[in-house]
Write a protein that holds these residues in place. Structure first.
Motif, short mmCIF file in Angstrom:
data_model
loop_
_atom_site.label_atom_id
_atom_site.label_comp_id
_atom_site.label_asym_id
_atom_site.label_seq_id
_atom_site.Cartn_x
_atom_site.Cartn_y
_atom_site.Cartn_z
N GLU A 118 64.31 -23.27 2.76
CA GLU A 118 64.86 -24.43 3.47
C GLU A 118 65.61 -23.99 4.72
OE1 GLU A 118 65.60 -27.43 -0.33
OE2 GLU A 118 67.12 -25.93 0.21
N ALA A 119 66.38 -22.92 4.59
CA ALA A 119 67.12 -22.41 5.74
C ALA A 119 66.17 -21.97 6.85
CB ALA A 119 68.02 -21.25 5.32
N ALA A 120 65.11 -21.28 6.47
CA ALA A 120 64.13 -20.81 7.46
C ALA A 120 63.46 -21.99 8.16
CB ALA A 120 63.07 -19.94 6.77
N GLU A 121 63.08 -22.99 7.40
CA GLU A 121 62.44 -24.17 8.00
C GLU A 121 63.38 -24.89 8.95
OE1 GLU A 121 60.40 -28.44 6.76
OE2 GLU A 121 60.98 -27.04 5.19
N ALA A 122 64.62 -25.09 8.52
CA ALA A 122 65.60 -25.80 9.36
C ALA A 122 65.90 -25.05 10.64
CB ALA A 122 66.88 -26.03 8.57
N ALA A 123 65.94 -23.72 10.57
CA ALA A 123 66.26 -22.91 11.75
C ALA A 123 65.04 -22.61 12.60
CB ALA A 123 66.93 -21.61 11.32
N GLY A 124 63.86 -22.93 12.10
CA GLY A 124 62.64 -22.66 12.88
C GLY A 124 62.29 -21.19 12.93
N VAL A 125 62.61 -20.48 11.84
CA VAL A 125 62.33 -19.05 11.76
C VAL A 125 61.61 -18.75 10.44
CG1 VAL A 125 64.34 -18.45 13.17
CG2 VAL A 125 64.57 -18.51 10.69
N THR A 126 61.23 -17.51 10.24
CA THR A 126 60.61 -17.13 8.98
C THR A 126 61.68 -16.74 7.96
OG1 THR A 126 60.43 -14.79 9.55
CG2 THR A 126 58.60 -16.23 10.23
N ARG A 127 61.25 -16.65 6.70
CA ARG A 127 62.19 -16.21 5.67
C ARG A 127 62.67 -14.79 5.94
NH1 ARG A 127 59.19 -17.96 0.24
NH2 ARG A 127 57.41 -17.50 1.57
N ASP A 128 61.82 -13.96 6.54
CA ASP A 128 62.24 -12.60 6.88
C ASP A 128 63.44 -12.60 7.82
OD1 ASP A 128 60.35 -11.37 5.28
OD2 ASP A 128 58.89 -11.17 6.91
N VAL A 129 63.49 -13.54 8.75
CA VAL A 129 64.63 -13.63 9.67
C VAL A 129 65.89 -14.00 8.90
CG1 VAL A 129 65.59 -14.89 11.64
CG2 VAL A 129 63.20 -14.16 11.67
N ILE A 130 65.78 -14.90 7.94
CA ILE A 130 66.93 -15.25 7.10
C ILE A 130 67.42 -14.01 6.37
CG2 ILE A 130 67.74 -16.64 5.16
CD1 ILE A 130 67.21 -18.27 7.74
N TYR A 131 66.50 -13.21 5.84
CA TYR A 131 66.89 -11.97 5.15
C TYR A 131 67.57 -11.00 6.13
CZ TYR A 131 63.73 -13.63 1.47
OH TYR A 131 63.11 -14.37 0.50
N GLN A 132 67.08 -10.94 7.37
CA GLN A 132 67.70 -10.07 8.38
C GLN A 132 69.10 -10.55 8.72
OE1 GLN A 132 65.02 -9.95 11.71
NE2 GLN A 132 63.40 -8.95 10.55
N TRP A 133 69.25 -11.85 8.90
CA TRP A 133 70.58 -12.39 9.19
C TRP A 133 71.54 -12.07 8.06
CZ3 TRP A 133 69.02 -17.99 11.02
CH2 TRP A 133 68.49 -17.92 12.31
N ARG A 134 71.06 -12.17 6.83
CA ARG A 134 71.89 -11.85 5.67
C ARG A 134 72.29 -10.37 5.69
NH1 ARG A 134 70.28 -12.67 -0.69
NH2 ARG A 134 72.10 -11.60 -1.53
N ALA A 135 71.33 -9.49 5.94
CA ALA A 135 71.60 -8.05 5.97
C ALA A 135 72.58 -7.68 7.09
CB ALA A 135 70.30 -7.28 6.13
N ARG A 136 72.52 -8.41 8.19
CA ARG A 136 73.40 -8.14 9.34
C ARG A 136 74.75 -8.84 9.23
NH1 ARG A 136 68.56 -9.04 13.69
NH2 ARG A 136 67.48 -7.11 13.21
N GLY A 137 74.94 -9.62 8.17
CA GLY A 137 76.21 -10.29 7.96
C GLY A 137 76.38 -11.58 8.73
N LYS A 138 75.30 -12.11 9.31
CA LYS A 138 75.41 -13.37 10.05
C LYS A 138 75.54 -14.56 9.11
CE LYS A 138 73.12 -12.22 14.34
NZ LYS A 138 72.37 -12.85 15.41
N ILE A 139 74.94 -14.46 7.93
CA ILE A 139 75.07 -15.49 6.91
C ILE A 139 75.32 -14.80 5.57
CG2 ILE A 139 73.69 -17.27 8.06
CD1 ILE A 139 71.31 -16.46 6.36
N THR A 140 75.99 -15.50 4.69
CA THR A 140 76.30 -14.97 3.37
C THR A 140 75.91 -16.00 2.33
OG1 THR A 140 78.17 -13.78 4.31
CG2 THR A 140 78.18 -14.09 1.93
N PRO A 141 75.20 -15.60 1.29
CA PRO A 141 74.87 -16.56 0.24
C PRO A 141 76.15 -17.01 -0.48
CG PRO A 141 74.14 -14.36 -0.38
CD PRO A 141 74.66 -14.27 1.01
N VAL A 142 76.16 -18.26 -0.92
CA VAL A 142 77.35 -18.79 -1.57
C VAL A 142 77.35 -18.54 -3.06
CG1 VAL A 142 77.83 -20.52 0.18
CG2 VAL A 142 76.33 -21.08 -1.72
N ASN A 143 76.21 -18.22 -3.64
CA ASN A 143 76.18 -17.89 -5.06
C ASN A 143 75.63 -16.48 -5.23
OD1 ASN A 143 73.60 -18.67 -4.25
ND2 ASN A 143 73.00 -19.23 -6.30
#
Length: 71
Positions: free
Chosen positions: A16-41
């Protein structure tokens, strides 16, 4: 994806995050690894705060000099 309601309290899956941001799931994983986003659970499937995802997308877009990616 149509963005509506109070996004301050919305949580998205990786897909859902990838679709909303217009990116792939891999980009979401990269943002997470770089500390741009943090999972809440920490257990189960990760969920991300909608506003955190949109801020990361805007930051990435601004840095790249693009107008917008979210439709």
């Amino acid at each position: 994806m149509y963005l509506e309601g109070n996004l301050d309290h919305a949580f998205w899956t990786t897909a859902e995050a990838a679709e909303a941001a217009g990116v792939t799931r891999d980009v979401i994983y990269q943002w997470r690894a770089r500390g741009k986003i943090t999972p809440v659970n920490r257990r189960g499937w990760p969920r991300y705060r909608a506003m955190d995802v949109l801020r990361a997308e805007k930051s990435t877009r601004d840095r790249a000099g693009r107008e917008h990616a979210v439709a």
